[in-house]
Scaffold this motif. Sequence first.
Motif, mmCIF file in Angstrom:
data_model
loop_
_atom_site.group_PDB
_atom_site.id
_atom_site.type_symbol
_atom_site.label_atom_id
_atom_site.label_comp_id
_atom_site.label_asym_id
_atom_site.label_seq_id
_atom_site.Cartn_x
_atom_site.Cartn_y
_atom_site.Cartn_z
ATOM 1 N N LEU A 1 -17.112 25.737 24.509
ATOM 2 C CA LEU A 1 -15.720 24.935 24.046
ATOM 3 C C LEU A 1 -16.365 23.437 24.210
ATOM 4 O O LEU A 1 -16.918 22.987 25.170
ATOM 5 N N ASP A 2 -16.179 22.842 22.958
ATOM 6 C CA ASP A 2 -16.715 21.464 22.764
ATOM 7 C C ASP A 2 -15.485 20.394 22.468
ATOM 8 O O ASP A 2 -14.703 20.775 21.587
ATOM 9 N N LEU A 3 -15.421 19.499 23.403
ATOM 10 C CA LEU A 3 -14.431 18.464 23.249
ATOM 11 C C LEU A 3 -14.867 17.239 23.099
ATOM 12 O O LEU A 3 -15.732 16.785 24.047
ATOM 13 N N GLY A 4 -14.826 16.297 21.910
ATOM 14 C CA GLY A 4 -15.715 15.145 21.679
ATOM 15 C C GLY A 4 -14.893 13.923 20.681
ATOM 16 O O GLY A 4 -13.876 14.318 20.334
ATOM 17 N N TYR A 5 -15.472 12.905 20.628
ATOM 18 C CA TYR A 5 -15.146 12.086 19.878
ATOM 19 C C TYR A 5 -16.023 11.545 18.967
ATOM 20 O O TYR A 5 -17.159 11.748 19.107
ATOM 21 N N LYS A 6 -15.701 11.276 17.486
ATOM 22 C CA LYS A 6 -16.447 10.922 16.639
ATOM 23 C C LYS A 6 -16.018 9.726 15.814
ATOM 24 O O LYS A 6 -14.748 9.697 15.223
ATOM 25 N N TYR A 7 -16.931 8.899 15.606
ATOM 26 C CA TYR A 7 -16.542 7.670 14.645
ATOM 27 C C TYR A 7 -17.356 7.937 13.393
ATOM 28 O O TYR A 7 -18.739 8.100 13.400
ATOM 29 N N ARG A 8 -16.737 7.677 12.404
ATOM 30 C CA ARG A 8 -17.370 8.012 10.900
ATOM 31 C C ARG A 8 -17.270 6.699 10.225
ATOM 32 O O ARG A 8 -16.177 6.227 10.014
ATOM 33 N N HIS A 9 -18.368 6.358 9.615
ATOM 34 C CA HIS A 9 -18.223 5.167 8.614
ATOM 35 C C HIS A 9 -18.860 5.541 7.271
ATOM 36 O O HIS A 9 -19.875 6.099 7.005
ATOM 37 N N ILE A 10 -17.828 5.366 6.508
ATOM 38 C CA ILE A 10 -17.936 5.748 4.918
ATOM 39 C C ILE A 10 -18.154 4.397 4.079
ATOM 40 O O ILE A 10 -17.287 3.711 3.899
ATOM 41 N N LYS A 11 -19.455 4.387 3.270
ATOM 42 C CA LYS A 11 -19.669 3.056 2.647
ATOM 43 C C LYS A 11 -18.665 3.166 1.616
ATOM 44 O O LYS A 11 -18.111 4.090 1.060
ATOM 45 N N GLY A 12 -18.086 1.902 1.202
ATOM 46 C CA GLY A 12 -17.343 1.597 -0.178
ATOM 47 C C GLY A 12 -17.749 2.252 -1.287
ATOM 48 O O GLY A 12 -19.027 2.343 -1.532
ATOM 49 N N GLY A 13 -16.780 2.287 -2.333
ATOM 50 C CA GLY A 13 -17.235 2.686 -3.613
ATOM 51 C C GLY A 13 -16.129 2.775 -4.943
ATOM 52 O O GLY A 13 -15.161 2.042 -4.411
ATOM 53 N N ASP A 14 -16.551 3.166 -5.947
ATOM 54 C CA ASP A 14 -15.509 3.164 -7.026
ATOM 55 C C ASP A 14 -14.340 4.022 -6.640
ATOM 56 O O ASP A 14 -14.294 5.104 -6.357
ATOM 57 N N MET A 15 -13.067 3.421 -7.187
ATOM 58 C CA MET A 15 -11.806 4.149 -6.678
ATOM 59 C C MET A 15 -10.922 4.344 -7.912
ATOM 60 O O MET A 15 -10.387 5.686 -8.068
ATOM 61 N N PHE A 16 -10.941 3.558 -8.983
ATOM 62 C CA PHE A 16 -10.225 3.968 -10.157
ATOM 63 C C PHE A 16 -10.816 3.368 -11.291
ATOM 64 O O PHE A 16 -11.388 2.127 -11.186
ATOM 65 N N ASP A 17 -10.551 3.812 -12.814
ATOM 66 C CA ASP A 17 -10.998 3.211 -13.857
ATOM 67 C C ASP A 17 -10.301 3.766 -14.984
ATOM 68 O O ASP A 17 -10.428 5.236 -15.225
ATOM 69 N N GLY A 18 -9.494 3.283 -15.411
ATOM 70 C CA GLY A 18 -8.668 3.408 -16.595
ATOM 71 C C GLY A 18 -7.929 2.592 -17.309
ATOM 72 O O GLY A 18 -8.165 1.297 -17.354
ATOM 73 N N THR A 19 -6.902 2.889 -18.112
ATOM 74 C CA THR A 19 -6.179 2.001 -19.096
ATOM 75 C C THR A 19 -4.669 1.936 -18.921
ATOM 76 O O THR A 19 -4.088 3.169 -18.547
ATOM 77 N N THR A 20 -4.011 0.549 -18.826
ATOM 78 C CA THR A 20 -2.611 0.973 -18.554
ATOM 79 C C THR A 20 -1.870 1.350 -19.805
ATOM 80 O O THR A 20 -2.526 1.414 -20.899
ATOM 81 N N PHE B 1 -0.174 -0.779 -21.531
ATOM 82 C CA PHE B 1 -0.091 -1.931 -22.082
ATOM 83 C C PHE B 1 -1.563 -2.121 -22.860
ATOM 84 O O PHE B 1 -1.690 -3.191 -23.708
ATOM 85 N N GLY B 2 -2.379 -1.270 -22.546
ATOM 86 C CA GLY B 2 -3.742 -1.293 -23.446
ATOM 87 C C GLY B 2 -4.947 -2.187 -22.454
ATOM 88 O O GLY B 2 -6.009 -2.398 -22.783
ATOM 89 N N GLU B 3 -4.372 -2.582 -21.370
ATOM 90 C CA GLU B 3 -5.436 -3.071 -20.499
ATOM 91 C C GLU B 3 -6.466 -2.297 -19.756
ATOM 92 O O GLU B 3 -5.952 -1.111 -19.160
ATOM 93 N N SER B 4 -7.498 -2.578 -19.724
ATOM 94 C CA SER B 4 -8.675 -1.736 -19.012
ATOM 95 C C SER B 4 -8.728 -2.217 -17.542
ATOM 96 O O SER B 4 -8.909 -3.453 -17.237
ATOM 97 N N VAL B 5 -8.357 -1.178 -16.592
ATOM 98 C CA VAL B 5 -8.623 -1.754 -15.173
ATOM 99 C C VAL B 5 -9.344 -0.837 -14.393
ATOM 100 O O VAL B 5 -9.583 0.380 -14.424
ATOM 101 N N THR B 6 -10.248 -1.454 -13.774
ATOM 102 C CA THR B 6 -11.226 -0.885 -12.756
ATOM 103 C C THR B 6 -10.979 -1.442 -11.179
ATOM 104 O O THR B 6 -10.621 -2.461 -10.932
ATOM 105 N N GLY B 7 -11.437 -0.658 -10.374
ATOM 106 C CA GLY B 7 -11.195 -0.973 -8.914
ATOM 107 C C GLY B 7 -12.152 -0.291 -8.234
ATOM 108 O O GLY B 7 -12.677 0.931 -8.360
ATOM 109 N N SER B 8 -12.299 -0.603 -6.858
ATOM 110 C CA SER B 8 -13.560 -0.049 -5.900
ATOM 111 C C SER B 8 -12.641 -0.565 -4.600
ATOM 112 O O SER B 8 -11.983 -1.599 -4.204
ATOM 113 N N ASN B 9 -12.790 0.621 -3.606
ATOM 114 C CA ASN B 9 -12.309 0.208 -2.269
ATOM 115 C C ASN B 9 -13.486 -0.184 -1.321
ATOM 116 O O ASN B 9 -14.940 0.324 -1.487
#
Length: 247
Positions: free
Chosen positions: A201-220, A222-230
Amino acid sequence: MKIHSRIKLALAATIFFPMSAMAADYIPVVQEVPVEVGSGWYLRGDIGYSWGDKADKISYNVNSGGVDFPGDTRAPNFDDTFNLGAGVGYRFTDYFRADATVDGFRSTLSASDPWTAGNVTGSADFTAISLMANGYVDLGTYVGFTPYIGAGLGSTYMNFSDLNATLPDGSMQTIAGDKDWRFTYALMAGVAYDVTKNMKLDLGYKYRHIKGGDMFDGTTSFGESVTGSNGDLSTHEVRVGLRYELW
C-alpha cells in the motif's frame, strides 16, 4: 595355480572397489536451481487529489484589420481535481526501483483581463495525460514501512476545449482550443506498507510541473484572429495506490 589366481583376484578387488568408491565421491553433482520468472517486476495503480494548483499567466494576441493587440491575463485559476494512474516497474535492488507510468486528470483553466471598457473573462476545460519514466530510492524497511523519494521525467498531452470568453459588453465569443505535448517533470516522496509479501500500500506526495504551451487559436464572430498560450502549470498531489510485485 588356482590358489595363486584366487589370491590375485582378492587383492585386485580389495584395491579396485575402494578406488571406485572414492572416484564416485569426486564426481560433481549438478543440482537444478529454480529460476524465478518475473522476479523484480511489479504493477501499480494510483488515485490522487490535487490542490493549490497554479498556472502562469495566459498570453494572447488579437489581430484586427492587420493590427496586433497583444495582452496578458491575470493569474489564472486552476481547479482542484482527482487523477488516476497506472504503470509497470522493476526493482533492481532493495534500495532502487524504476517504473513507467501513465496518469491523467481533467480540470478548468479560467482567467480575466481588465480592459478600458471593463473585464474580459474566459475559461476552458482541458484534459492532461502524462507519460513518465520514474526512479525511486527506498530508504529501508522498518516494521513493514518503507519510506522513499523519487523523481520523474516525461511528457504531458494537453487537450483544451474551446475557450469561452465574455467581453465587456456582455457578448460571448468562442475560440477553438488547441492541443500539444509538453515537457513534464515530477518529484515524489512517500511511504509504502507491506500488506502481504507481494502487495504494498503506497501513500505519497507528488509535485508535477508541466511546461506551458498553446491554448487556443481561432477567429471571433467579428472576423478577428485570436491566438493564446498558457504558462507553466504546477500541481500538488496526495496519492494512494497499490503495488503488486510479480514474484
